[in-house]
Design a protein around this motif. Structure first.
Motif, PDB file in Angstrom:
ATOM      1  N   GLN A 135       0.878  -1.419   0.262  1.00  0.00           N
ATOM      2  CA  GLN A 135      -0.092   0.027   0.063  1.00  0.00           C
ATOM      3  C   GLN A 135       0.964   1.095   0.215  1.00  0.00           C
ATOM      4  O   GLN A 135       1.881   1.147   0.496  1.00  0.00           O
ATOM      5  CB  GLN A 135      -1.617  -0.056   0.878  1.00  0.00           C
ATOM      6  N   TYR A 136       0.795   2.383  -1.199  1.00  0.00           N
ATOM      7  CA  TYR A 136       1.360   3.830  -1.070  1.00  0.00           C
ATOM      8  C   TYR A 136      -0.166   4.548  -0.544  1.00  0.00           C
ATOM      9  O   TYR A 136      -0.173   4.948  -1.224  1.00  0.00           O
ATOM     10  CB  TYR A 136       1.931   3.890  -2.251  1.00  0.00           C
ATOM     11  N   ASP A 137       0.704   4.736   0.948  1.00  0.00           N
ATOM     12  CA  ASP A 137      -0.350   6.213   1.320  1.00  0.00           C
ATOM     13  C   ASP A 137      -1.994   5.855   0.618  1.00  0.00           C
ATOM     14  O   ASP A 137      -2.804   6.908   0.120  1.00  0.00           O
ATOM     15  CB  ASP A 137      -0.251   7.405   1.369  1.00  0.00           C
ATOM     16  N   GLY A 138      -2.641   4.732   0.895  1.00  0.00           N
ATOM     17  CA  GLY A 138      -3.766   4.021   0.184  1.00  0.00           C
ATOM     18  C   GLY A 138      -4.377   3.997  -0.922  1.00  0.00           C
ATOM     19  O   GLY A 138      -5.254   3.771  -1.041  1.00  0.00           O
ATOM     20  N   LEU A 139      -2.938   4.069  -0.705  1.00  0.00           N
ATOM     21  CA  LEU A 139      -2.668   3.691  -2.890  1.00  0.00           C
ATOM     22  C   LEU A 139      -2.698   2.231  -2.447  1.00  0.00           C
ATOM     23  O   LEU A 139      -1.703   1.485  -2.439  1.00  0.00           O
ATOM     24  CB  LEU A 139      -2.433   4.676  -3.808  1.00  0.00           C
ATOM     25  N   THR A 140      -3.368   1.153  -4.085  1.00  0.00           N
ATOM     26  CA  THR A 140      -2.571  -0.214  -3.787  1.00  0.00           C
ATOM     27  C   THR A 140      -1.494   0.090  -4.752  1.00  0.00           C
ATOM     28  O   THR A 140      -1.189   0.768  -5.965  1.00  0.00           O
ATOM     29  CB  THR A 140      -3.354  -1.416  -4.875  1.00  0.00           C
ATOM     30  N   GLU A 141      -0.787  -1.229  -4.686  1.00  0.00           N
ATOM     31  CA  GLU A 141       0.210  -0.963  -6.213  1.00  0.00           C
ATOM     32  C   GLU A 141      -0.532  -0.927  -7.432  1.00  0.00           C
ATOM     33  O   GLU A 141       0.506  -0.321  -8.382  1.00  0.00           O
ATOM     34  CB  GLU A 141       1.285  -2.672  -6.321  1.00  0.00           C
ATOM     35  N   ALA A 142      -1.143  -1.158  -7.666  1.00  0.00           N
ATOM     36  CA  ALA A 142      -1.713  -1.420  -8.949  1.00  0.00           C
ATOM     37  C   ALA A 142      -2.201  -0.366  -9.230  1.00  0.00           C
ATOM     38  O   ALA A 142      -2.349   0.649 -10.700  1.00  0.00           O
ATOM     39  CB  ALA A 142      -2.403  -2.820  -8.754  1.00  0.00           C
ATOM     40  N   GLU A 143      -2.784   0.488  -8.645  1.00  0.00           N
ATOM     41  CA  GLU A 143      -3.591   1.428  -9.161  1.00  0.00           C
ATOM     42  C   GLU A 143      -2.651   2.835  -8.733  1.00  0.00           C
ATOM     43  O   GLU A 143      -2.407   3.725  -9.561  1.00  0.00           O
ATOM     44  CB  GLU A 143      -4.649   1.957  -7.392  1.00  0.00           C
ATOM     45  N   LEU A 144      -1.077   2.547  -8.166  1.00  0.00           N
ATOM     46  CA  LEU A 144      -0.118   3.518  -7.964  1.00  0.00           C
ATOM     47  C   LEU A 144       0.407   3.636  -9.560  1.00  0.00           C
ATOM     48  O   LEU A 144       0.877   4.645 -10.297  1.00  0.00           O
ATOM     49  CB  LEU A 144       1.056   3.492  -7.365  1.00  0.00           C
ATOM     50  N   ALA A 145       0.203   1.847 -10.100  1.00  0.00           N
ATOM     51  CA  ALA A 145       1.401   1.651 -11.475  1.00  0.00           C
ATOM     52  C   ALA A 145       0.333   2.440 -12.978  1.00  0.00           C
ATOM     53  O   ALA A 145       0.745   2.957 -13.349  1.00  0.00           O
ATOM     54  CB  ALA A 145       1.376   0.417 -11.992  1.00  0.00           C
ATOM     55  N   ALA A 146      -0.721   2.625 -12.615  1.00  0.00           N
ATOM     56  CA  ALA A 146      -1.831   2.561 -13.040  1.00  0.00           C
ATOM     57  C   ALA A 146      -2.231   4.382 -13.154  1.00  0.00           C
ATOM     58  O   ALA A 146      -1.838   5.154 -14.423  1.00  0.00           O
ATOM     59  CB  ALA A 146      -3.322   2.324 -12.873  1.00  0.00           C
ATOM     60  N   ALA A 147      -2.110   4.762 -12.304  1.00  0.00           N
ATOM     61  CA  ALA A 147      -1.448   6.305 -12.043  1.00  0.00           C
ATOM     62  C   ALA A 147      -0.483   6.848 -12.997  1.00  0.00           C
ATOM     63  O   ALA A 147       0.080   8.188 -13.310  1.00  0.00           O
ATOM     64  CB  ALA A 147      -1.245   6.901 -10.696  1.00  0.00           C
ATOM     65  N   LEU A 148       0.820   6.077 -12.928  1.00  0.00           N
ATOM     66  CA  LEU A 148       2.310   6.297 -13.183  1.00  0.00           C
ATOM     67  C   LEU A 148       2.065   6.606 -14.989  1.00  0.00           C
ATOM     68  O   LEU A 148       3.888   6.649 -15.654  1.00  0.00           O
ATOM     69  CB  LEU A 148       3.154   6.252 -12.747  1.00  0.00           C
TER      70      LEU A 148
END
Length: 350
Positions: free
Chosen positions: A3-16
């Motif tokens: 988890q990254y500040d409430g984001l999952t690793e998959a959600e962070l990868a999608a955002a970047l």
């Protein structure tokens, strides 16, 4: 899953996804405003055309001069009596002479009767070295009336001189590449690289630029500086090329282009004009150029072949012709002649 500040690793990868790296590059072609005219010190097509003659314009002038030179007869060309417009087509018999026939307005072969004493061989006459024919030109009268060949060759452009001047010049459609420039290195650039000045080698070389910068050409500073020594400013252009004013001044003293016109009505001649008159419809008056300069020349000829019926009158206005205030009448079919102003009066000239 991390988890990254409430984001999952998959959600962070999608955002970047699709975002540029912190260190990224921009190609020259990605700048906006490239078609804007940000460098007024350099030449665009319109500014270049206003300052210089294009090669096409020079080539057109040279082509006209060359065509005018090529249209002239060779110095060693010849004529025969049968080729003259005022000599009849009848074949002469042995011993006949040419006799003028006023009724048909031409010379015809005829047998002369009578005779008398005297020499029958031209070479047996006395006084052959005397100047008994002032109506003809000797060297002195000819030099006063015409330009001698040596003067023409030394003063005016000849076809050979023009060809020599054009030899080795680049074609209109030639091109260059960056690699052909003397201050650009020979190294092949990688995709996305830029040309960077390498002071150690004194040349531009491809390199990867990792710094930031503007994306709009107009946002750059120093646009008014002369940063492109490979392009022409006014000063560098003047050193390399002749300016239009200089070319105009040089061409002003050269032989003009000869104009050819065909007319069927009254017409005012221009300097160096060859006028073919259509005499099929009626008489025509050709007026000589007004206020002529010494050496002004024009030519008038019967192109319709009916000058005997429809005369051509050459009017010299306020200037004298052959010593008097008079006109010149062409009343012989297909006849033509030139007129030259010698500074004080008009004269026949070939």
């Amino acid at each position: 899953m991390a988890q990254y500040d409430g984001l999952t690793e998959a959600e962070l990868a999608a955002a970047l996804d699709g975002k540029a790296d912190k260190i990224h590059q921009h190609g020259h072609g990605s700048l906006s405003g490239l078609t804007d005219d940000h460098h007024p010190q350099y030449l665009t097509g319109p500014r270049g055309d206003a300052r210089y003659y294009q090669k096409a314009e020079i080539n057109t002038t040279i082509t006209s001069l060359t065509a005018a030179i090529d249209a002239k007869a060779e110095a060693d060309h010849g004529h025969t009596l049968a080729g003259l417009v005022d000599v009849g087509e009848e074949a002469p018999a042995d011993g006949q002479s040419l006799v003028w026939h006023a009724g048909v307005g031409e010379w015809r072969p005829a047998t002369l009767s009578g005779g008398g004493g005297g020499a029958t061989d031209h070479g047996a006459l006395t006084g052959l070295a005397d100047d008994d024919h002032p109506q003809y030109l000797d060297n002195t009268r000819g030099d006063a009336r015409y330009y001698v060949k040596a003067t023409i060759d030394a003063t005016f452009y000849t076809k050979t001189a023009i060809d020599t001047a054009l030899a080795g010049k680049a074609a209109i459609g030639h091109g260059h590449t960056l690699a052909s420039l003397s201050d650009v290195g020979e190294q092949a650039p990688g995709d996305g690289q830029a040309l960077v000045w390498n002071a150690g080698f004194g040349e531009w070389r491809p390199a990867t630029v990792s710094s930031g910068g503007v994306t709009d050409h107009a946002a750059l500073t120093g646009l008014g500086n002369d940063d492109h020594a490979l392009y022409h400013t006014d000063a560098r252009g003047d050193v390399r090329y002749y300016r239009k004013a200089e070319v105009d001044a040089a061409l002003a003293s050269k032989a003009p282009v000869i104009a050819r016109v065909r007319v069927s009505a009254n017409h005012t001649a221009q300097a160096e004009e060859i006028i073919a008159v259509d005499t099929d419809t009626g008489p025509v008056t050709i007026s000589a150029p007004a206020d002529p300069a010494p050496g002004t020349y024009f030519y008038v000829g019967d192109a319709g072949g009916n000058a005997a019926a429809n005369n051509i009158t050459v009017d010299f206005g306020a200037e004298a012709f052959d010593g008097a205030a008079q006109s010149f009448i062409i009343n012989v079919n297909t006849f033509g002649t030139g007129f030259l102003f010698d500074g004080s009066e008009w004269e026949l000239f070939g």
